[in-house]
Design an enzyme around this catalytic site. Sequence first.
Site, mmCIF file in Angstrom:
data_model
loop_
_atom_site.group_PDB
_atom_site.id
_atom_site.type_symbol
_atom_site.label_atom_id
_atom_site.label_comp_id
_atom_site.label_asym_id
_atom_site.label_seq_id
_atom_site.Cartn_x
_atom_site.Cartn_y
_atom_site.Cartn_z
ATOM 1 N N CYS A 295 10.941 -5.577 -1.578
ATOM 2 C CA CYS A 295 11.359 -6.829 -0.927
ATOM 3 C C CYS A 295 12.871 -7.045 -0.908
ATOM 4 O O CYS A 295 13.484 -7.012 0.158
ATOM 5 C CB CYS A 295 10.704 -8.007 -1.627
ATOM 6 S SG CYS A 295 8.916 -7.956 -1.517
HETATM 7 N N1 LIG Z 1 4.828 -5.711 -3.213
HETATM 8 C C1 LIG Z 1 5.345 -6.916 -3.305
HETATM 9 O O1 LIG Z 1 5.688 -7.362 -4.408
HETATM 10 C C2 LIG Z 1 5.496 -7.814 -2.075
HETATM 11 C C3 LIG Z 1 5.814 -9.164 -2.260
HETATM 12 C C4 LIG Z 1 5.933 -10.009 -1.174
HETATM 13 C C5 LIG Z 1 5.757 -9.496 0.116
HETATM 14 N N2 LIG Z 1 5.468 -8.170 0.295
HETATM 15 C C6 LIG Z 1 5.274 -7.717 1.665
HETATM 16 O O2 LIG Z 1 3.892 -7.464 1.883
HETATM 17 C C7 LIG Z 1 3.730 -6.364 2.777
HETATM 18 C C8 LIG Z 1 2.882 -5.297 2.110
HETATM 19 O O3 LIG Z 1 3.545 -4.835 0.964
HETATM 20 P P1 LIG Z 1 2.802 -4.004 -0.179
HETATM 21 O O4 LIG Z 1 3.735 -4.008 -1.330
HETATM 22 O O5 LIG Z 1 1.425 -4.478 -0.383
HETATM 23 O O6 LIG Z 1 2.764 -2.555 0.518
HETATM 24 P P2 LIG Z 1 1.894 -1.287 0.047
HETATM 25 O O7 LIG Z 1 2.590 -0.097 0.579
HETATM 26 O O8 LIG Z 1 1.604 -1.376 -1.422
HETATM 27 O O9 LIG Z 1 0.511 -1.480 0.793
HETATM 28 C C9 LIG Z 1 0.356 -1.410 2.172
HETATM 29 C C10 LIG Z 1 -0.989 -0.804 2.473
HETATM 30 O O10 LIG Z 1 -1.163 -0.842 3.901
HETATM 31 C C11 LIG Z 1 -1.827 0.349 4.281
HETATM 32 N N3 LIG Z 1 -1.620 0.544 5.698
HETATM 33 C C12 LIG Z 1 -0.540 1.028 6.340
HETATM 34 N N4 LIG Z 1 -0.749 1.037 7.681
HETATM 35 C C13 LIG Z 1 -1.984 0.530 7.882
HETATM 36 C C14 LIG Z 1 -2.752 0.279 9.028
HETATM 37 N N5 LIG Z 1 -2.294 0.543 10.239
HETATM 38 N N6 LIG Z 1 -3.988 -0.226 8.858
HETATM 39 C C15 LIG Z 1 -4.467 -0.467 7.622
HETATM 40 N N7 LIG Z 1 -3.781 -0.276 6.497
HETATM 41 C C16 LIG Z 1 -2.550 0.218 6.619
HETATM 42 C C17 LIG Z 1 -1.225 1.406 3.386
HETATM 43 O O11 LIG Z 1 -2.074 2.541 3.299
HETATM 44 C C18 LIG Z 1 -1.118 0.659 2.061
HETATM 45 O O12 LIG Z 1 -2.280 0.800 1.280
HETATM 46 C C19 LIG Z 1 5.141 -5.898 3.124
HETATM 47 O O13 LIG Z 1 5.555 -6.537 4.299
HETATM 48 C C20 LIG Z 1 5.967 -6.412 1.961
HETATM 49 O O14 LIG Z 1 7.319 -6.627 2.331
HETATM 50 C C21 LIG Z 1 5.318 -7.320 -0.782
#
Ligand SMILES: NC(=O)c1ccc[n+]([C@@H]2O[C@H](COP(=O)([O-])OP(=O)(O)OC[C@H]3O[C@@H](n4cnc5c(N)ncnc54)[C@H](O)[C@@H]3O)[C@@H](O)[C@H]2O)c1
Length: 457
Positions: A295
């Site tokens: 983030c």
């Molecule tokens: N990790 C954090 O602490 C956090 C906090 C706030 C916001 N976010 C936001 O949340 C969002 C997700 O982050 P995350 O940390 O969970 O990412 P992540 O990489 O842990 O998880 C994303 C998942 O999406 C899957 N994916 C990718 N393309 C796909 C598709 N077309 N269809 C289905 N699944 C698909 C991936 O395989 C993966 O399992 C991002 O925008 C991030 O900026 C993350």
Amino acid sequence: MQTNAIETFSPSQTLKQAAIAKLRSRQANIGVIGLGYVGLPLALLFSEERFRVMGFDVDGGKVEALASGESYICRLPSTEIALARSRGFAPTSDFAHISNMDAVVICVPTPLNEHREPDLTYITTTVQSISPYLRAGQLLVLESTTYPGTTKELVLPLIENNCCGLRVSRDDCSDSRDVVFLAFSPEREDPSNNTIARRDIPKVVGGIDQHARDIAVELYSSIFRHTVPVSSTDVAEMTKLLENIYRCVNIALVNELKLLCLRMGIDIWEVIAAASSKPFGFQPFYPGPGLGGHCIPIDPFYLSWKARECDFSTRFIELAGEINTAMPYHIVDFISQALNRSQKPMKGAKVLVLGISYKKDIDDLRESPALTIIESLQTSGVQVSYNDPYFPSIGRGRKYNLNLRSVPLDHLEQYDCVAIITDHSDYDYRRIVEQAQLVIDTRNATAGICSPNIVRC
Ligand SMILES: NC(=O)c1ccc[n+]([C@@H]2O[C@H](COP(=O)([O-])OP(=O)(O)OC[C@H]3O[C@@H](n4cnc5c(N)ncnc54)[C@H](O)[C@@H]3O)[C@@H](O)[C@H]2O)c1
């Protein structure tokens, strides 16, 4: 005089009421797309609240693990996955099941591309994949962090151009029966923070129209104690960026002040502790070896990119980025200077890096400054080893190919320097200081320990 007014509802109002009733009675099917650090815990929360939940992910390995009741995220024990499975939580890669969902929440990655510009391909691919299966009355919520305008300018037209005849509900199309509802609700995660339960973190929600917002508020009210409805998806998107930019800028400020304090012989940690005694107008931020995670190092640049469309330069963000990006290189310089004082050149020196995740007590390596530090040390000819209980090995990442295995924490005297980069709680810092020849402490992990072999930086 009495009037017998008969209340009439527009088709989209009727759809909205049906959606809300289904959510209240827990009859709604919930789909979560992207089962990563954000999506998986969210799916589990809905499952705990007795919803039928389907998790969608393109990563077959993750779907397989979840189907056999196994977790791949440290802080989510497999027992929780198994329990959710017993309640009906179903992981899948088959997007045809989207048609059975009443609410669909999208939690896919939003990284930067090689030019440090927003890479929205995960969002566009997801919307294109689910479009053939969308139907009237469904709620779609985007949770991925992104710039203001994404839901309205990108997701909305993608849905309308890819779903035959389906429209997104807006304030001006209340007489249409063929509408889906679209909202944005940012995620607020603080990995390893055990002081606040997830359901106690208020959830900001904005809709393309009021119907979408009301349904989304109902959805999240079932798993969060407080929701914060806002007037639009743009406001909800911008709220998330403000929160992250606030952190990014303040961390940069304190990192810069740390560099100055080091030069002036002042202990920045003591200064922060003293300033924190002020009961108003001050919130402490702490210096470190650089920013990490999905983030804070990334999201601010989504706004910088969008701002350029308005001929606007986000100077605070750029400056904070510059300072934070330079921090790992400063740490390498401090290591070099400390070795130099012991008459040891960098080339051939043995350095043990302690902790490589971007934050303590978590299993997340994304954008971790430890990776930059290791690579930079290697470039200078240092023989680098590392220890991290959360990562038995590190191989090839998006930017790095380090190919190292975590070494045991013994015989620390064999290293010319032990560098504490991530201050995991399990480390015994007193023992580390006793055994090591030289300790570089980038996190104040050795606070309270007095020894001439500690260099705090
Ligand atoms: N990790 C954090 O602490 C956090 C906090 C706030 C916001 N976010 C936001 O949340 C969002 C997700 O982050 P995350 O940390 O969970 O990412 P992540 O990489 O842990 O998880 C994303 C998942 O999406 C899957 N994916 C990718 N393309 C796909 C598709 N077309 N269809 C289905 N699944 C698909 C991936 O395989 C993966 O399992 C991002 O925008 C991030 O900026 C993350």
